[in-house]
Scaffold this active site. Structure first.
Site, PDB file in Angstrom:
ATOM      1  N   GLY A 239     -80.865 -93.106  89.848  1.00  0.00           N
ATOM      2  CA  GLY A 239     -80.137 -93.378  88.619  1.00  0.00           C
ATOM      3  C   GLY A 239     -80.594 -94.677  87.994  1.00  0.00           C
ATOM      4  O   GLY A 239     -81.565 -95.299  88.444  1.00  0.00           O
TER       5      GLY A 239
ATOM      6  N   GLY B  27     -80.220 -97.688  90.662  1.00  0.00           N
ATOM      7  CA  GLY B  27     -80.817 -97.712  91.986  1.00  0.00           C
ATOM      8  C   GLY B  27     -81.168 -96.327  92.478  1.00  0.00           C
ATOM      9  O   GLY B  27     -81.241 -95.363  91.719  1.00  0.00           O
TER      10      GLY B  27
ATOM     11  N   THR C 201     -80.753 -93.451  95.928  1.00  0.00           N
ATOM     12  CA  THR C 201     -79.939 -93.043  97.071  1.00  0.00           C
ATOM     13  C   THR C 201     -80.805 -92.261  98.049  1.00  0.00           C
ATOM     14  O   THR C 201     -81.541 -91.348  97.657  1.00  0.00           O
ATOM     15  CB  THR C 201     -78.759 -92.169  96.615  1.00  0.00           C
ATOM     16  OG1 THR C 201     -77.983 -92.880  95.654  1.00  0.00           O
ATOM     17  CG2 THR C 201     -77.876 -91.806  97.793  1.00  0.00           C
TER      18      THR C 201
ATOM     19  N   ASP D 253     -67.336 -92.169  86.397  1.00  0.00           N
ATOM     20  CA  ASP D 253     -68.413 -91.183  86.300  1.00  0.00           C
ATOM     21  C   ASP D 253     -68.039 -89.875  86.998  1.00  0.00           C
ATOM     22  O   ASP D 253     -68.831 -89.324  87.765  1.00  0.00           O
ATOM     23  CB  ASP D 253     -69.707 -91.746  86.891  1.00  0.00           C
ATOM     24  CG  ASP D 253     -70.946 -91.007  86.386  1.00  0.00           C
ATOM     25  OD1 ASP D 253     -70.836 -90.282  85.381  1.00  0.00           O
ATOM     26  OD2 ASP D 253     -72.021 -91.154  87.004  1.00  0.00           O
TER      27      ASP D 253
END
Length: 362
Positions: free
Chosen positions: A44, A47, A49, A164
């Protein structure tokens, strides 16, 4: 051989080269001497994941490592960002005690980057479920709301706005079927806001959220608890139709989604969904409790309807309580009718006294 390494796509090749975790992906070299990096889960604006496993623990449990990458250029900014990150990480740690929020296992800072280590929930997103199985019916969406609204109530009581909520951030756990809310935007937004204020001495202009699922006040960087309710409403619409919010037309005057002609639901449920997705904060539900209350009231509507009476009663009605027992009358109304009846009888009695004893003074 790592069973996850084959899942790394060419789309993520740049991440493998640019980040330390990416370079460790698929190898036996350990991150922080304990985490074996298996594959990339997502990327995203804030950063990356990764899926990993902790080889130092019995059973080598799988976990998720989120690498947040704030752009910091001076020591003061870095110090403020670290303080904010630690504060928000502790908040996530408190939220993780709920079964429908991933547990925070660790957090740390290294090489000017921040890391969150969270519980890995084995399951699929409801977005994937809709793509695979198709749109849901009204009963299924109501069950979804009964699953998600208590979580919303919980995080809001901890003064956290998710920011979100969308189908891709809601997982259905394979093990027990519970719905899990992931990828909190709170940490990311507060971290970036702190860095921006430190760097530019002005308010952040970074928007956290997803177009279509976020209401207008969130784009103005003024999210409130009702912003999450709007996102849950739009997510419900996605479940009912299989359509993303931007695929619908919007009312030119109100800015609201024109969805009614695409969905067949009960009138009461349509009212609930409409109120969840109101553009005006004054007209939208303020809390998850309000939505839960209205949803719960639906099962009582037939009973309440049967109790209602179409007979109109004038404030000056001369009828007695006995004559009105055929229809339902609220206790307060019954008391008012009884008082009026008593007053009428008192006046009649006083008239009789005056006729028989005119000399009696009032």
């Amino acid at each position: 051989m790592n069973c996850f390494s084959k899942n790394v796509s060419n789309f993520h090749d740049d991440i493998l080269l640019e980040t330390q975790l990416g370079q460790l992906c698929g190898s036996k070299l350990l991150f922080r001497n304990r985490y074996e990096i298996l594959r990339i889960l997502g990327r995203g604006g804030f950063g990356v994941t990764f899926l990993a496993k902790n080889v130092t623990l019995p059973g080598e449990p799988v976990c998720v490592i989120k690498q947040l990458c704030p752009k910091v250029t001076n020591p003061k900014s870095w110090g403020r960002a670290r303080e904010r990150f630690e504060k928000e990480a502790k908040t996530l740690g408190e939220l993780g005690t709920h079964s429908q929020v991933p547990m925070l296992l660790d957090y740390f800072e290294m090489n000017n980057e921040f890391y969150l280590v969270q519980e890995y929930v084995r399951g699929s997103t409801i977005a994937r479920d809709v793509r695979r199985s198709g749109a849901k019916n009204e009963a299924a969406v109501k069950q979804f709301l009964r699953d998600i609204l208590p979580v919303l109530q919980y995080i809001h009581k901890h003064r956290v706005i998710h920011r979100d909520i969308k189908p891709h951030n809601l997982l259905r756990c394979d093990d027990d079927g519970r719905l899990v809310l992931i990828d909190f935007g709170a940490v990311k937004e507060e971290l970036v806001r702190t860095v921006q204020k430190s760097e530019t001495r002005s308010a952040s202009t970074n928007f956290v959220g997803t177009m279509g699922f976020a209401p207008p006040e969130q784009f103005s960087l003024r999210p409130v608890y009702a912003s999450d309710i709007y996102a849950v409403g739009v997510t419900s619409l996605f479940l009912l139709t299989g359509k993303a919010p931007l695929e619908f037309d919007y009312d030119g005057d109100t800015g609201e989604i024109c969805w009614q002609k695409h969905v067949e639901v009960s009138p009461h449920f349509a009212q609930v969904l409409s109120k969840m997705m109101k553009i005006s904060l004054e007209e939208r539900y303020k809390t998850a409790e309000e939505v839960m209350w209205d949803l719960g009231m639906e099962s009582y509507l037939p009973t309440l309807s049967n109790c209602m009476t179409n007979q109109r009663f004038s404030p000056n009605s001369e009828g007695s309580i006995e004559e009105m027992r055929e229809g339902y009358i609220a206790p307060v109304s019954r008391s008012a009718i009884a008082i009026r009846e008593w007053r009428n009888k008192l006046k009649q009695h006083q008239s009789k006294v005056k006729r028989h004893f005119p000399q009696v003074s009032n």
